[in-house]
Design a protein around this motif. Structure first.
Motif, PDB file in Angstrom:
ATOM      1  N   GLN A 116       0.848  -1.278   0.000  1.00  0.00           N
ATOM      2  CA  GLN A 116       0.074   0.000   0.127  1.00  0.00           C
ATOM      3  C   GLN A 116       0.953   1.036   0.072  1.00  0.00           C
ATOM      4  O   GLN A 116       0.661   2.334  -0.679  1.00  0.00           O
ATOM      5  N   ALA A 132      -3.736  -2.262  -9.025  1.00  0.00           N
ATOM      6  CA  ALA A 132      -4.006  -1.555  -9.878  1.00  0.00           C
ATOM      7  C   ALA A 132      -2.711  -0.963 -10.764  1.00  0.00           C
ATOM      8  O   ALA A 132      -2.707  -0.482 -11.964  1.00  0.00           O
ATOM      9  N   THR A 133      -1.578  -1.460 -10.018  1.00  0.00           N
ATOM     10  CA  THR A 133      -0.253  -0.956 -11.052  1.00  0.00           C
ATOM     11  C   THR A 133       0.067  -1.930 -11.844  1.00  0.00           C
ATOM     12  O   THR A 133       1.303  -1.545 -12.330  1.00  0.00           O
ATOM     13  N   LEU A 187       2.979   5.809  -6.006  1.00  0.00           N
ATOM     14  CA  LEU A 187       3.010   5.549  -7.583  1.00  0.00           C
ATOM     15  C   LEU A 187       3.690   4.489  -8.113  1.00  0.00           C
ATOM     16  O   LEU A 187       4.185   4.793  -9.180  1.00  0.00           O
ATOM     17  N   ALA A 241       2.129   1.710  -3.417  1.00  0.00           N
ATOM     18  CA  ALA A 241       0.900   2.152  -4.391  1.00  0.00           C
ATOM     19  C   ALA A 241       0.872   3.788  -4.161  1.00  0.00           C
ATOM     20  O   ALA A 241       0.628   4.541  -4.948  1.00  0.00           O
ATOM     21  N   ASP A 242       0.802   4.230  -2.774  1.00  0.00           N
ATOM     22  CA  ASP A 242       0.639   5.574  -2.434  1.00  0.00           C
ATOM     23  C   ASP A 242       1.672   6.301  -3.071  1.00  0.00           C
ATOM     24  O   ASP A 242       1.534   7.673  -3.348  1.00  0.00           O
ATOM     25  N   ASP A 271      -6.101  -3.522  -3.431  1.00  0.00           N
ATOM     26  CA  ASP A 271      -6.598  -3.183  -4.528  1.00  0.00           C
ATOM     27  C   ASP A 271      -5.823  -2.068  -5.476  1.00  0.00           C
ATOM     28  O   ASP A 271      -5.398  -1.979  -6.686  1.00  0.00           O
ATOM     29  N   ASP A 272      -5.219  -1.152  -4.610  1.00  0.00           N
ATOM     30  CA  ASP A 272      -4.368  -0.232  -5.079  1.00  0.00           C
ATOM     31  C   ASP A 272      -3.201  -0.592  -5.725  1.00  0.00           C
ATOM     32  O   ASP A 272      -2.620  -0.205  -6.572  1.00  0.00           O
ATOM     33  N   ALA A 273      -2.492  -1.549  -5.091  1.00  0.00           N
ATOM     34  CA  ALA A 273      -1.217  -2.011  -5.357  1.00  0.00           C
ATOM     35  C   ALA A 273      -1.452  -3.125  -6.645  1.00  0.00           C
ATOM     36  O   ALA A 273      -0.543  -2.994  -7.733  1.00  0.00           O
TER      37      ALA A 273
END
Length: 148
Positions: free
Chosen positions: A16, A123-124, A22, A19-20, A119-121
């Motif tokens: 996370q 999506a990369t 980018l 991901a934060d 989920d944020d991770a």
């Protein structure tokens, strides 16, 4: 043997944090069945050296502040092309996109189970290969998995 609950908690927090900031192509593997030195690897990449360092700093800050854990070793920071954080239970690799494609760590660990990520991770995925292709970098691995 599978990754411990603590290792999975660390992986999710590190993913996370990456991901934060980018990071690209965040993926985690449970390597506990094949390595005795750690439970899991987190691999992520970034398009430039400055962002690699920012991702590493965010992961280190987040794990220290939220989970009260510090890395026992930090390598590669000076060059900023491939930085490793060793937390004993997990090892975090953040690579410049070109190194990520060339060294293809995923090929080494493809037989290990992937660990669930936020989920944020997830999506990369696909960003590092896109960046490397746009800059003319080819995958350094040969068909048999050896590196040229």
């Amino acid at each position: 043997m599978t990754a411990t609950d603590r290792s999975i908690e660390l992986i999710k927090a590190a993913a996370q944090a990456a991901a934060d900031k980018l990071a690209h192509d965040i993926i985690a593997y449970d390597v506990s069945d094949v390595l005795s030195i750690t439970d899991a690897f987190l691999i992520a990449s970034a398009p430039n050296d400055r962002q690699v360092k920012a991702i590493i700093d965010e992961i280190e800050d987040r794990l220290r502040d939220e989970l009260d854990v510090k890395p026992v070793r930090r390598e590669g920071e000076r060059e900023g092309r491939w930085v490793l954080l060793d937390y004993v239970d997990i090892v975090v690799h953040v690579q410049h996109a070109e190194e990520r494609v060339f060294y293809a760590l995923e090929r080494l660990w493809k037989d290990c189970p992937e660990l669930p990520l936020p989920d944020d991770a997830l999506a990369t995925r696909g960003k590092a290969a896109e960046h490397a292709a746009a800059h003319g970098v080819e995958d350094g691995a040969t068909q048999d998995g050896a590196f040229s």
